[in-house]
Design a protein around this motif. Structure first.
Motif, PDB file in Angstrom:
ATOM      1  N   PRO A   1      -1.129  -2.722  -7.721  1.00 60.49           N
ATOM      2  CA  PRO A   1      -0.166  -1.769  -7.154  1.00 60.49           C
ATOM      3  C   PRO A   1      -0.564  -1.236  -5.782  1.00 60.49           C
ATOM      4  CG  PRO A   1      -0.445  -1.353  -9.490  1.00 60.49           C
ATOM      5  CD  PRO A   1      -1.456  -2.399  -9.115  1.00 60.49           C
ATOM      6  N   TYR A   2      -1.880  -1.011  -5.558  1.00 58.92           N
ATOM      7  CA  TYR A   2      -2.288  -0.437  -4.270  1.00 58.92           C
ATOM      8  C   TYR A   2      -2.042  -1.414  -3.121  1.00 58.92           C
ATOM      9  CZ  TYR A   2      -6.652  -3.175  -4.037  1.00 58.92           C
ATOM     10  OH  TYR A   2      -7.575  -4.189  -3.942  1.00 58.92           O
TER      11      TYR A   2
ATOM     12  N   LEU B   1       2.036   3.353  -7.892  1.00 53.13           N
ATOM     13  CA  LEU B   1       0.617   3.544  -8.223  1.00 53.13           C
ATOM     14  C   LEU B   1       0.436   4.098  -9.639  1.00 53.13           C
ATOM     15  CD1 LEU B   1      -0.621   4.997  -4.813  1.00 53.13           C
ATOM     16  CD2 LEU B   1      -1.128   2.720  -5.752  1.00 53.13           C
TER      17      LEU B   1
ATOM     18  N   THR C   1       1.830  -1.111  -2.355  1.00 56.51           N
ATOM     19  CA  THR C   1       2.184   0.093  -1.590  1.00 56.51           C
ATOM     20  C   THR C   1       1.668   0.021  -0.153  1.00 56.51           C
ATOM     21  OG1 THR C   1       0.204   1.228  -2.424  1.00 56.51           O
ATOM     22  CG2 THR C   1       2.267   1.551  -3.634  1.00 56.51           C
TER      23      THR C   1
ATOM     24  N   GLN D   1       6.089   5.035  -3.529  1.00 54.03           N
ATOM     25  CA  GLN D   1       4.722   4.506  -3.550  1.00 54.03           C
ATOM     26  C   GLN D   1       3.889   5.173  -4.647  1.00 54.03           C
ATOM     27  OE1 GLN D   1       3.588   5.225   0.536  1.00 54.03           O
ATOM     28  NE2 GLN D   1       4.071   3.141   1.166  1.00 54.03           N
ATOM     29  N   LYS D   2       4.045   6.476  -4.806  1.00 50.64           N
ATOM     30  CA  LYS D   2       3.319   7.183  -5.872  1.00 50.64           C
ATOM     31  C   LYS D   2       3.738   6.663  -7.238  1.00 50.64           C
ATOM     32  CE  LYS D   2       2.581  11.512  -3.322  1.00 50.64           C
ATOM     33  NZ  LYS D   2       2.992  12.928  -3.210  1.00 50.64           N
TER      34      LYS D   2
END
Length: 555
Positions: A429-430, A513, A433, A509-510
């Protein structure tokens, strides 16, 4: 004394004396006219020549012809229109004047013949490019019907059904006529694909027009092998191989247009099925401003593609116009100061100034391998036809993180699902993003035919399906097509896009994550201002561009 063409070209500064001298020497040994030699050498264009000839002979020059049908045109024999490349294209009732386009003003006898045929009318000749005249002829005067060809073949079936050699069969006149008629009718009806499907007792020919298949004819089964062989010959395929799938390509000129045809064959129980994708190079124009994107979303797209790095994804099912959107973005970004490279499977259209590479899995030339090499070729912008696997996704993300703008596609239903698809491929995921800038989801809907467009008051059921409050929409009108000759009785002519643009905001994005699913991400995106495909489609309905049925079909 009338000046010669060469002198006039010199006066206009289109050629210099050295070029004229060289061409005049060639003309002494060539049957070609001076203008034809100049065009072949690339010194002037056809339009340049025609503008000069128009001045020389006292004609008006029409670079584009707008056809207005009239019954009086039928007085001119089709054989004359075709042989001498002339095109009656307009009629002024008040003056009883017929406008006729010609491309060669020196053929005075043809003009005299036309005036004699139309002696009760005034005839006004204009100069126009030959391609325009051919387009008018094929579109409005040469109405080829594949059905008529098939009917005319009935007596000939018994003759060529006895032939065993597929090459002989493919070269029989009835087969050639049938294939030519199918291709010509498909172009005339704006088909994007032709499907030739064999069954036990016959075979079916269907055209895909504006995204939907329409049956056009069902010839007897005896003609199938000949049609398949004829198409294989045209596509440089192996006519003796009918047990394995094959791919080929045909380049032809039909109805005055350059057509690139991708051919695919597939063995089935009752013979080979053929699908031909028609790519019309003459009419295609890649332009972000012609895709049907509303200004508010177009502004956001232009802002995100102006960035120098990151990934922009375009999503949607097969046939939703993703490639057209990508090509339009590339054309917008294509400048002399940037190096643009693409990996495609297949390369559908050639873009000048862009280095395009065809994927070839059999020899190891995969998306991933091409991408690796591209990164050593100093690219600024990379387009990957499709992210299919984890390896391709990882290299694309690596390219985005190291200062490249990457454009690609994914097969997902909406924009938020693109993020979860990358996670399903095994991308952290990082990394998503950090690299993904935006996702564009899209569909294609048919546009209501302008020629037979009519208004109507929608029923309460339709409004409920569209989630519109009937009380707020009382007595307001929608539009639909009644069906006419121009739209082949469908009520639609052409297609436009409906779009969903999701910017990767900090809130989304949060969510990524935190490992949220696509539905949860969609809820966040809606709060961030996302307009869904369905809502975008409703705007197109209210604006009279498409119908409720179309939007409900694709959303």
């Amino acid at each position: 004394m009338k000046k010669q063409l060469g002198e006039l070209l010199l006066e206009e500064g289109l050629i210099d004396q050295e070029e004229l001298t060289e061409v005049l020497k060639i003309k002494e040994k060539s049957p070609l006219k001076l203008g034809q030699i100049l065009q072949r050498k690339g010194l002037v264009s056809e339009n340049d020549i025609l503008k000069i000839l128009a001045k020389q002979y006292g004609y008006e020059f029409y670079p584009k012809l707008e056809f207005r049908s009239h019954s009086v045109f039928q007085k001119i024999p089709q054989s004359i229109i075709e042989k001498f490349k002339i095109a009656p294209f307009d009629y002024k009732e008040s003056k009883r004047m017929i406008y006729v386009a010609i491309s060669d003003p020196e053929k005075v006898h043809v003009q005299d013949d036309i005036r004699n045929i139309l002696k009760d009318y005034r005839v006004y000749f204009v100069l126009a490019p030959e391609a325009e005249i051919v387009r008018i002829f094929h579109t409005h005067f040469q109405k080829v019907s594949a059905d008529e060809v098939v009917e005319g073949m009935q007596d000939e079936y018994s003759e060529f059904s006895q032939l065993e050699d597929t090459l002989d069969l493919a070269n029989e006149a009835p087969i050639i006529r049938m294939v030519n008629a199918i291709l010509t009718q498909a172009i005339q009806e704006r088909a994007s694909d032709i499907h030739i499907e064999p069954y036990e007792k016959n075979f079916v020919v269907r055209f895909r027009i504006d995204g939907l298949l329409h049956k056009r004819l069902t010839p007897p089964k005896v003609a199938h092998a000949g049609v398949v062989s004829r198409i294989k010959i045209m596509a440089n395929m192996n006519i003796a191989e009918n047990r394995l799938p094959q791919d080929g390509r045909i380049k032809i000129k039909l109805s005055g247009k350059d057509i690139d045809i991708r051919v695919s064959t597939l063995p089935t129980r009752h013979g080979e099925k053929i699908v031909m994708r028609l790519l019309n190079k003459s009419d295609i124009e890649f332009n972000l401003y012609n895709l049907g994107i509303y200004e508010d979303i177009l502004t956001q797209i232009n802002k995100v593609i102006s960035q120098t790095n990151g990934i922009i994804l375009v999503t949607g099912p097969t046939g939703s116009g993703k490639s057209t959107t990508l090509y339009s973005i590339l054309k917008e970004l294509n400048k002399e100061s940037v190096n643009i490279m693409t990996a495609e499977d297949p390369i559908e259209y050639e873009l000048e100034g862009v280095a395009q590479t065809q994927v070839h899995d059999k020899i190891g030339l995969t998306f991933a391998n091409i991408l690796r090499t591209m990164l050593r070729q100093d690219p600024d912008i990379i387009m990957v036809g499709e992210i299919r696997d984890q390896e391709t996704a990882r290299i694309a993300i690596q390219a985005a993180l190291t200062g490249h703008l990457v454009l690609s596609t994914l097969h997902t239903n909406d924009a938020p699902s693109a993020v979860t698809r990358l996670v399903d491929m095994g991308i952290d995921p990082y990394l998503i993003t950090s690299s993904v800038r935006a996702v564009i989801a899209q569909r294609l809907v048919r546009v209501i035919c302008d020629n037979c467009k009519e208004s109507y008051i929608p029923s309460i059921d339709v409004l409920e399906d569209l989630k519109i409050d009937p009380a707020q929409f009382r007595n307001k009108r929608f539009y639909r097509g009644a069906g006419c000759e121009k739209c082949v009785q469908t009520g639609y002519r052409g297609r436009t896009g409906i779009y969903e643009f999701m910017l990767m905001t900090p809130a989304i994005q949060k969510g990524v994550l935190r490992g949220l699913d696509s539905e949860s991400l969609k809820e966040i995106a809606l709060k961030e201002g996302l307009i869904t495909l369905f809502e975008y489609g409703k705007r197109k309905i209210i604006d009279g561009i498409t119908t409720p049925e179309e939007v409900l079909r694709v959303c």
